[in-house]
Design an enzyme around this catalytic site. Structure first.
Site, PDB file in Angstrom:
ATOM      1  N   GLN A  57      -2.568   0.594  -4.435  1.00 45.28           N
ATOM      2  CA  GLN A  57      -2.502  -0.584  -3.573  1.00 45.28           C
ATOM      3  C   GLN A  57      -2.322  -1.822  -4.430  1.00 45.28           C
ATOM      4  OE1 GLN A  57      -5.338   1.463  -0.126  1.00 45.28           O
ATOM      5  NE2 GLN A  57      -5.916  -0.556  -0.868  1.00 45.28           N
ATOM      6  N   VAL A  58      -1.655  -2.832  -3.866  1.00 38.40           N
ATOM      7  CA  VAL A  58      -1.307  -4.041  -4.614  1.00 38.40           C
ATOM      8  C   VAL A  58      -1.969  -5.242  -3.936  1.00 38.40           C
ATOM      9  CG1 VAL A  58       0.575  -5.474  -5.489  1.00 38.40           C
ATOM     10  CG2 VAL A  58       0.893  -3.003  -5.277  1.00 38.40           C
ATOM     11  N   LYS A 118      -2.148  -4.175  -9.385  1.00 40.13           N
ATOM     12  CA  LYS A 118      -1.921  -2.844  -8.826  1.00 40.13           C
ATOM     13  C   LYS A 118      -3.077  -1.956  -9.258  1.00 40.13           C
ATOM     14  CE  LYS A 118       2.180  -0.951  -8.454  1.00 40.13           C
ATOM     15  NZ  LYS A 118       3.490  -0.281  -8.721  1.00 40.13           N
ATOM     16  N   SER A 168       0.841  -1.187   0.000  1.00 41.79           N
ATOM     17  CA  SER A 168       0.000   0.000   0.000  1.00 41.79           C
ATOM     18  C   SER A 168       0.877   1.238   0.000  1.00 41.79           C
ATOM     19  CB  SER A 168      -0.916   0.019   1.230  1.00 41.79           C
ATOM     20  OG  SER A 168      -1.762   1.150   1.208  1.00 41.79           O
ATOM     21  N   ALA A 169       0.589   2.150  -0.910  1.00 38.45           N
ATOM     22  CA  ALA A 169       1.341   3.401  -1.001  1.00 38.45           C
ATOM     23  C   ALA A 169       0.381   4.527  -1.294  1.00 38.45           C
ATOM     24  CB  ALA A 169       2.409   3.293  -2.088  1.00 38.45           C
ATOM     25  N   ASP A 212      14.600   2.906  -8.769  1.00 37.88           N
ATOM     26  CA  ASP A 212      14.465   2.671  -7.326  1.00 37.88           C
ATOM     27  C   ASP A 212      14.754   1.203  -7.007  1.00 37.88           C
ATOM     28  OD1 ASP A 212      14.004   3.338  -4.692  1.00 37.88           O
ATOM     29  OD2 ASP A 212      11.828   3.165  -4.823  1.00 37.88           O
TER      30      ASP A 212
END
Length: 541
Positions: A131-132, A146, A126-127, A281
């Protein structure tokens, strides 16, 4: 509240929230510097690194990402502030599946049960952007889904507009701020965040990276189901592996950390130095160790792209460290800073570059420490780095740290050496050679056009006594004509040389074989002999 800006009415409420938050934490003066407020600097006490971090966390994902970027800019801020900002974490509560389910079905254009046999309702990730969820396709294939969140986009877009405005205002109000290109920095931030909102872009990035790693049998990238993917939803293969940070699990699985680090580093260096498209990243959560010491890269929501010019500069950066050449390194820093004269670095910069090379050219380079030292050197020498280098340096330092989890003795410079050696020995590609020589030919042509005028101007100033030279001129006009002819010949020779270098490799291989060589090569040989004979007669050698 003491501020007045020319912004759309739709952003006024969000601006009021930002002003209130910053003043509550003692950061009103920052808004004044950006032209977003007045009379705010004494509110909320003194701003401290911890207070700034708390203010950015309270303002949400855009400001958190801005702070994370600033934490890497030690050329702009000192270590105390950078260390505090490096601890920034987005404070986002996961939305319930009942809300995300409706968004998933809207993106699919059908009930989800027509595509998936199962979706676990608790997100595995979760970001702030999405959300995944773990799921299975109808045929039983394990996948992850996602889904973008429906509650963030409007506020994030408002924040980006306000930051773009603030950056432009700050640059206009302060030349000292302008040299650090704040508008470009915000554009980089906006591009990255807006890309995360469009999952179509992430899907395309994933497929592109899979194609780039096709020649690496030990590297795996998840498959994407494009038919089910859209702007708000992406379906991709679920890869089960061991995170690099779980040393106990790696040992239990019989995996070899140094071998894994070598695989991951070669893949990352290849994407960076050859393909010019890299994972921006590569932290431990985005890599998995697989059986037989294979590696998987996941989550390509943010990728970096290098221009060919930036790629050459990065190679020069690595060459300077590998070959321990402080002068070349100092020249590169000047070029990155936009300095007009990059041929003669100041003595202080060259000395600092020498200390840097001495410290970091040894085996066992800590790239994170090296990049930190570069930022500090740039700040101390009053230079400025272009914003796009921030993403590049951050990715390189993150990859270095991840590989060190697998192999504490990992050395980025050793990993880069084969690519540097290959670059030193490789001939430029025809299209790259043509582009470079085209630029050179253009510059030479411009020089040829401008040289006579410059010579005339110099002679005029000399005749008026505005230039001092101990030269006896018998006939200024004759000399001017002679110099003009010489300048034109030099410029013509430079242009001709550029064209010959551009076309030479192609022409040399043209035509049928004669005595073991292409006809074009024989023409070139006789042309060279004829040219040498002509020059020797012309100059009476």
């Amino acid at each position: 509240m003491g501020y007045r800006v020319a912004l759309p009415l739709r952003d006024a409420r969000r601006l009021a929230e930002i002003v209130a938050t910053f003043t509550r934490f003692g950061g009103g003066w920052l808004l004044e510097r950006a032209g977003l407020g007045a009379g705010l600097s004494n509110s909320g006490g003194d701003l401290t690194p911890v207070k700034l971090r708390e203010a950015l966390e309270a303002l949400g994902p855009v400001f958190v990402k801005l702070g994370q970027i600033l934490s890497t800019r030690r050329d702009l801020i000192d270590d105390l502030w950078a260390d505090a900002l490096s601890q920034l974490r987005a404070q986002v509560t996961a939305l319930p599946w009942s809300e995300m389910e409706a968004r998933a079905e809207a993106a699919l254009g059908r009930p989800w049960r027509e595509v998936f046999s199962e979706i676990l309702p608790e997100p595995i990730g979760s970001a702030s952007i999405g959300q995944v969820y773990a799921a299975k396709l109808i045929d039983g294939t394990d996948v992850v889904i996602k889904i973008t969140r429906p509650d963030q986009e409007e506020r994030i877009q408002a924040d980006l507009r306000l930051l773009e405005y603030a950056a432009a205002r700050a640059a206009a109000l302060s030349p000292g701020v302008a040299r650090y290109q704040p508008a470009a920095m915000v554009r980089e931030l906006a591009r990255a965040i807006r890309a995360e909102f469009d999952l179509t872009e992430e899907a395309e990035n994933t497929e592109e990276m899979a194609a780039n790693f096709a020649g690496f049998p030990k590297v795996r990238v998840p498959k994407v189901w494009s038919d089910y993917s859209s702007r708000d939803l992406m379906v991709q293969e679920r890869i089960f592996g061991t995170p690099p940070s779980d040393t106990a699990a790696l040992a239990a699985a019989g995996l070899d950390g140094p071998a894994l680090a070598a695989v991951g580093a070669e893949a990352f260096m290849h994407s960076l130095l050859v393909e010019r498209v890299f994972h921006a990243d590569p932290h431990p959560g985005n890599l998995f160790a697989l059986p037989d010491n294979h590696m998987a890269f996941i989550d390509f929501g943010m990728v970096g792209r290098l221009t060919s010019a930036r790629q050459r500069e990065l190679m020069s950066f690595l060459k300077a460290i590998v070959t321990a050449d402080p002068r070349a390194f100092a020249k590169l820093l000047l070029r990155w800073s936009g300095a007009e004269n990059t041929l003669a670095p100041p003595a202080s910069l060259e000395a600092a570059a020498g200390r840097f090379i001495a410290r970091h050219s040894r085996k066992g380079l800590d790239l994170s420490r090296a990049i930190t030292d570069i930022m500090e050197m740039v700040r101390e020498e009053d230079l400025a780095l272009p914003p796009d280098l921030v993403l590049l340096f951050k990715a390189m330092a993150t990859a270095d740290g991840t590989m060190k989890l697998l192999d504490p003795q990992f050395d980025s410079i050793s990993a880069a050496k084969p690519f540097v050696a290959r670059d030193l020995l490789a001939l430029p590609k025809p299209e790259e050679l043509a582009a470079r020589l085209s630029d050179f030919a253009g510059a030479a042509t411009a020089f040829g056009e401008e040289a006579p005028e410059l010579l005339r101007a110099g002679l005029t100033r000399l005749s008026e006594g505005k230039l001092r030279a101990e030269v006896s001129l018998a006939s200024g006009g004759d000399i001017a004509r002679a110099l003009e002819q010489a300048a034109r010949r030099i410029a013509g020779g430079l242009v001709l040389a550029a064209l010959l270098l551009t076309m030479g490799p192609v022409l040399a291989m043209a035509g049928p074989q004669v005595a073991g060589l292409p006809l074009g090569s024989w023409v070139g040989i006789f042309g060279l002999i004829g040219g040498v004979w002509h020059i020797s007669r012309r100059w009476k050698l």
